[in-house]
Scaffold this motif. Structure first.
Motif, PDB file in Angstrom:
ATOM      1  N   ASP A 115       1.198  -1.510   0.352  1.00 41.47           N
ATOM      2  CA  ASP A 115      -0.467  -0.229  -0.083  1.00 41.47           C
ATOM      3  C   ASP A 115       1.529   1.558   0.554  1.00 41.47           C
ATOM      4  O   ASP A 115       1.637   1.313   0.756  1.00 41.47           O
ATOM      5  CB  ASP A 115      -0.619   0.025   1.420  1.00 41.47           C
ATOM      6  N   PRO A 116       0.713   2.000  -0.865  1.00 42.98           N
ATOM      7  CA  PRO A 116       1.523   3.527  -1.116  1.00 42.98           C
ATOM      8  C   PRO A 116       1.426   3.964   0.170  1.00 42.98           C
ATOM      9  O   PRO A 116       2.171   4.918   0.787  1.00 42.98           O
ATOM     10  CB  PRO A 116       1.589   3.816  -2.554  1.00 42.98           C
ATOM     11  N   ARG A 117       0.593   4.859   0.818  1.00 41.81           N
ATOM     12  CA  ARG A 117       0.123   4.943   2.108  1.00 41.81           C
ATOM     13  C   ARG A 117       1.039   4.263   3.128  1.00 41.81           C
ATOM     14  O   ARG A 117       1.261   5.666   3.726  1.00 41.81           O
ATOM     15  CB  ARG A 117      -1.313   5.709   1.833  1.00 41.81           C
ATOM     16  N   VAL A 118       1.014   3.571   3.058  1.00 42.45           N
ATOM     17  CA  VAL A 118       1.694   3.125   4.202  1.00 42.45           C
ATOM     18  C   VAL A 118       3.452   3.119   3.746  1.00 42.45           C
ATOM     19  O   VAL A 118       4.217   3.864   5.060  1.00 42.45           O
ATOM     20  CB  VAL A 118       1.487   1.502   4.673  1.00 42.45           C
ATOM     21  N   ARG A 119       3.799   2.816   2.814  1.00 39.36           N
ATOM     22  CA  ARG A 119       5.135   3.337   2.774  1.00 39.36           C
ATOM     23  C   ARG A 119       5.456   4.682   2.913  1.00 39.36           C
ATOM     24  O   ARG A 119       6.577   5.331   3.679  1.00 39.36           O
ATOM     25  CB  ARG A 119       5.566   2.761   0.980  1.00 39.36           C
ATOM     26  N   ARG A 120       4.894   5.270   2.444  1.00 45.23           N
ATOM     27  CA  ARG A 120       4.697   7.427   2.547  1.00 45.23           C
ATOM     28  C   ARG A 120       4.938   7.466   3.627  1.00 45.23           C
ATOM     29  O   ARG A 120       6.161   8.326   4.378  1.00 45.23           O
ATOM     30  CB  ARG A 120       3.578   7.745   1.978  1.00 45.23           C
ATOM     31  N   LYS A 121       4.296   6.869   4.624  1.00 42.32           N
ATOM     32  CA  LYS A 121       4.069   6.719   5.981  1.00 42.32           C
ATOM     33  C   LYS A 121       5.397   6.736   6.304  1.00 42.32           C
ATOM     34  O   LYS A 121       6.291   6.979   7.919  1.00 42.32           O
ATOM     35  CB  LYS A 121       2.845   6.363   6.927  1.00 42.32           C
ATOM     36  N   ALA A 122       5.438   5.281   5.846  1.00 43.91           N
ATOM     37  CA  ALA A 122       7.118   4.561   6.742  1.00 43.91           C
ATOM     38  C   ALA A 122       8.217   5.844   6.720  1.00 43.91           C
ATOM     39  O   ALA A 122       8.619   5.793   7.199  1.00 43.91           O
ATOM     40  CB  ALA A 122       6.971   3.692   6.513  1.00 43.91           C
ATOM     41  N   THR A 123       8.613   6.143   5.328  1.00 44.24           N
ATOM     42  CA  THR A 123       9.198   6.953   5.049  1.00 44.24           C
ATOM     43  C   THR A 123       9.330   8.366   5.208  1.00 44.24           C
ATOM     44  O   THR A 123      10.727   8.815   5.822  1.00 44.24           O
ATOM     45  CB  THR A 123       8.904   7.126   3.376  1.00 44.24           C
ATOM     46  N   ASP A 124       8.038   8.647   5.543  1.00 39.68           N
ATOM     47  CA  ASP A 124       7.932   9.903   6.976  1.00 39.68           C
ATOM     48  C   ASP A 124       9.013   9.658   7.986  1.00 39.68           C
ATOM     49  O   ASP A 124       9.351  10.827   8.159  1.00 39.68           O
ATOM     50  CB  ASP A 124       7.017  10.768   6.729  1.00 39.68           C
TER      51      ASP A 124
END
Ligand code: RM4
Ligand code: MN
Length: 393
Positions: A115-124
């Motif tokens: 899920d790209p949303r979760v990836r974004r959250k983790a990278t943030d």
């Protein structure tokens, strides 16, 4: 010391005086297994108190001047104030550890999540950790990913590598000129089928692709039984890609026991490669950190014991007669070469270390000094109320 110097007592002491061992904030807090966390008396209630304990370890050992933080376990409003608190106590904040393994969103992975949303959250979160490094003055960001899968077919192994590479690239690009990224690997757990960074080869390949600010970190507990860790040390040092150690001991898997307790000979062999590679000096840029949990033993004395264990293994490694070893190796003298190593390993270095401590104005026996200091009695009383810090599991 260089490879051809025969070790002198003064040379050995000089190297030991310059040695630096970083202690982890979380080792001072409550921890346990997935079955039970047994709380202990006097355990810190916040990052400020963890740093006070780390400062106590440094005061008694003289070689542990930095403490690693774990975000969000050590989240505070003002990191500059936390850094000042550390300096006031005679230590400094060290490596920043990210944590992308405890949020419910990360069940199927963090930076490799489909899920790209979760990836974004983790990278943030990783980028936030770099912001924190800017405030604390930390050099290193340590990344450990629990990401992986439990069942064949669960996710695309190769796509997960692409997602990992993309996140690492973004975070690497955010690092300042004096900041580094340390990529940690672990064979398994919590994922039981594939792990996205399972071994040093995978970590090395990603770090190579990223560039010089990306380095591999070796956690001694993160290998299959029987793995030759000193080979990995030698290989990565030669390649200029060894950034740090997470020291601990294991009998089975990632046991996180005190370093040097399960296999002191392995620790000696690792430190021998470090000395051989001239990588002990702080300027060589290898961070020697502890990453341990003290679930049943008193924490501060256990951390002191661990620091002493690393010092003892290092002292023995420094005692290896490099010239005699090289001569025996060149001559194909298998038994002679092995004897040079074993002579050093079998030396009782405790008197030398006691002497060194006395010369450094320290008590020759830091564990006894801790017991006499009254520190434990004080923290036990002061920290009787409130919520003790833990690992949040
Ligand atoms: C992981 C890994 C990380 C450490 C966490 C607490 O297994 O070893 O280095 O930060 O545990
Ligand atoms: Mn680790």
């Amino acid at each position: 010391m260089t490879q051809t110097d025969a070790p002198t007592e003064e040379g050995v002491k000089q190297a030991l005086r310059a040695q630096r061992i970083e202690t982890p904030s979380w080792a001072y807090a409550n921890s346990g297994t997935r079955f039970r966390v047994f709380p202990q008396e006097g355990v810190p209630r916040n990052p400020y108190e963890k740093i006070a304990d780390a400062a106590t370890v440094h005061r008694l050992t003289g070689v542990a001047p930095t403490v690693a933080l774990h975000i969000p376990w050590d989240q505070v409003d003002d990191y500059a104030a936390l850094a000042k608190h550390a300096t006031d106590l005679g230590v400094a904040l060290g490596t920043i550890n990210s944590n992308v393994f405890q949020d419910p969103d990360y069940m199927l992975g963090s930076v490799t999540n489909p899920d790209p949303r979760v990836r974004r959250k983790a990278t943030d979160h990783l980028l936030t950790c770099v912001d924190i490094m800017d405030a604390t003055g930390s050099r290193d960001l340590k990344l450990w990913f629990s990401d992986g899968t439990n069942y064949p077919g669960q996710d695309d192994i190769r796509a997960r590598q692409d997602r990992l590479a993309a996140a690492l690239r973004e975070v690497h690009g955010r690092l300042g000129p004096n900041q580094r990224m340390l990529l940690e690997y672990k064979l398994f757990e919590p994922a039981f089928y594939t792990t996205d960074v399972p071994d040093w080869g995978t970590a090395y390949a990603h770090c190579l692709e990223l560039g010089p600010k990306a380095q591999v970190v070796i956690d001694t507990g993160h290998h299959a039984p029987g793995t030759n860790i000193e080979f990995i040390v030698a290989f990565l040092l030669r390649a200029g890609k060894l950034g740090a150690f997470d020291f601990n001991s294991r009998f089975y898997a990632d046991d996180d026991l005190m370093v040097g307790s399960a296999d002191p000979f392995q620790l000696f062999r690792i430190m021998h490669e470090i000395v051989r590679g001239d990588a002990l000096r702080p300027e060589a840029g290898i961070a020697f950190m502890l990453d341990q949990c003290h679930n049943i033993e008193p924490k501060i004395p256990a951390i002191i014991r661990s620091v002493l264990n690393v010092q003892e293994a290092t002292a023995k490694a420094l005692l290896v007669d490099a010239a005699a070893l090289a001569a025996a190796q060149q001559a194909g003298d298998v038994l002679g070469a092995n004897a040079v190593l074993m002579d050093a390993y079998n030396t009782d270095v405790r008197p030398l270390l006691a002497e060194l401590r006395a010369e450094m104005g320290l008590d020759p026996d830091p564990i006894a000094a801790y017991a006499r200091s009254g520190y434990f009695e004080r923290i036990r009383a002061e920290r009787a109320d409130g919520q003790q810090a833990g690992w949040g599991a």
